[in-house]
Design an enzyme around this catalytic site. Structure first.
Site, PDB file in Angstrom:
ATOM      1  N   ARG A   1      30.524  88.936  -3.515  1.00 39.65           N
ATOM      2  CA  ARG A   1      29.643  89.667  -4.322  1.00 39.65           C
ATOM      3  C   ARG A   1      30.156  90.916  -4.444  1.00 39.65           C
ATOM      4  NH1 ARG A   1      26.319  87.328   0.774  1.00 39.65           N
ATOM      5  NH2 ARG A   1      28.554  87.911   1.877  1.00 39.65           N
TER       6      ARG A   1
ATOM      7  N   LYS B   1      30.226  75.060  15.769  1.00 38.56           N
ATOM      8  CA  LYS B   1      28.830  75.693  14.935  1.00 38.56           C
ATOM      9  C   LYS B   1      28.420  74.809  14.072  1.00 38.56           C
ATOM     10  CE  LYS B   1      27.829  79.474  11.678  1.00 38.56           C
ATOM     11  NZ  LYS B   1      28.581  80.513  10.756  1.00 38.56           N
TER      12      LYS B   1
ATOM     13  N   SER C   1      23.616  83.175   2.393  1.00 38.26           N
ATOM     14  CA  SER C   1      22.632  81.967   3.259  1.00 38.26           C
ATOM     15  C   SER C   1      22.321  82.628   3.974  1.00 38.26           C
ATOM     16  CB  SER C   1      23.752  80.971   3.729  1.00 38.26           C
ATOM     17  OG  SER C   1      24.329  79.702   2.639  1.00 38.26           O
TER      18      SER C   1
ATOM     19  N   HIS D   1      25.534  80.975  -4.975  1.00 34.71           N
ATOM     20  CA  HIS D   1      26.303  79.999  -4.855  1.00 34.71           C
ATOM     21  C   HIS D   1      26.362  78.956  -6.278  1.00 34.71           C
ATOM     22  CE1 HIS D   1      25.632  79.610  -0.317  1.00 34.71           C
ATOM     23  NE2 HIS D   1      26.978  79.782  -0.811  1.00 34.71           N
TER      24      HIS D   1
END
Ligand code: PNS
Length: 162
Positions: free
Chosen positions: A90, A41, A128, A17
């Protein structure tokens, strides 16, 4: 005024990030790092802690600010006056999910462009969720997260080194 938003969960922020933030910041007048508040969440880090960690590692970037948002991303982009939604890729594996989201956001808000930036190859394997998994199991997250946050991330996910 060219404003971009870089939205995400940032649970927690990773070197991947930060790489995107650092390379994108000079391309815009303002870059808003937007942390999603997701009522469904809770996440591993409270949103306020995620924001504080992001602020610490972007403190030297004067045109970057960190905010949180709930609801639709395009609505938040509108409130920020942002013309651009920035997302990191990515590799090809991210493209399906990201492409779908970009098309849906475009349908809702055609004036806001989604731009993708490829993560630097040395960070292309970082997520993450993997950081959380490794930290919880007592592994070394040093290569994965900003130096300044290593201790805090480890301590939050593995209290007392359990
Ligand atoms: O870091 P993440 O979890 O991949 O980020 C996903 C995020 C925050 C960009 C996405 O979940 C989002 O934009 N949520 C806000 C709700 C929304 O606008 N949904 C419609 C997207 S098509």
């Amino acid at each position: 005024m060219r404003t971009a938003i870089f939205p995400g969960s940032f649970d927690p922020v990773t070197n991947g990030h930060l790489d995107v933030i650092r390379r994108a910041a000079p391309l815009f007048d303002a870059l808003v790092v937007a942390v999603l508040v997701n009522a469904d969440k809770r996440g591993s880090f409270p949103v306020q802690q995620r924001e504080e960690m992001l602020r610490r590692v972007t403190a030297d970037l004067p045109n970057v600010r960190v905010e949180n948002f709930s609801g639709l991303l395009v609505a938040f982009a509108g409130r920020c006056g942002a013309q651009v939604i920035l997302r990191g890729l990515r590799g090809v594996e991210d493209f399906g999910y990201e492409g779908q989201m970009a098309q849906l956001n475009r349908g809702m808000s055609p004036g806001v462009q989604t731009l993708f930036m490829l993560t630097a190859p040395e960070y292309a394997h970082i997520s993450s969720s993997r950081v959380r998994e490794i930290a919880v199991l007592g592994g070394d997250i040093a290569p994965l997260v900003p130096v300044a946050l290593r201790a805090e991330i480890s301590a939050t996910l593995r209290p007392q080194g359990r």
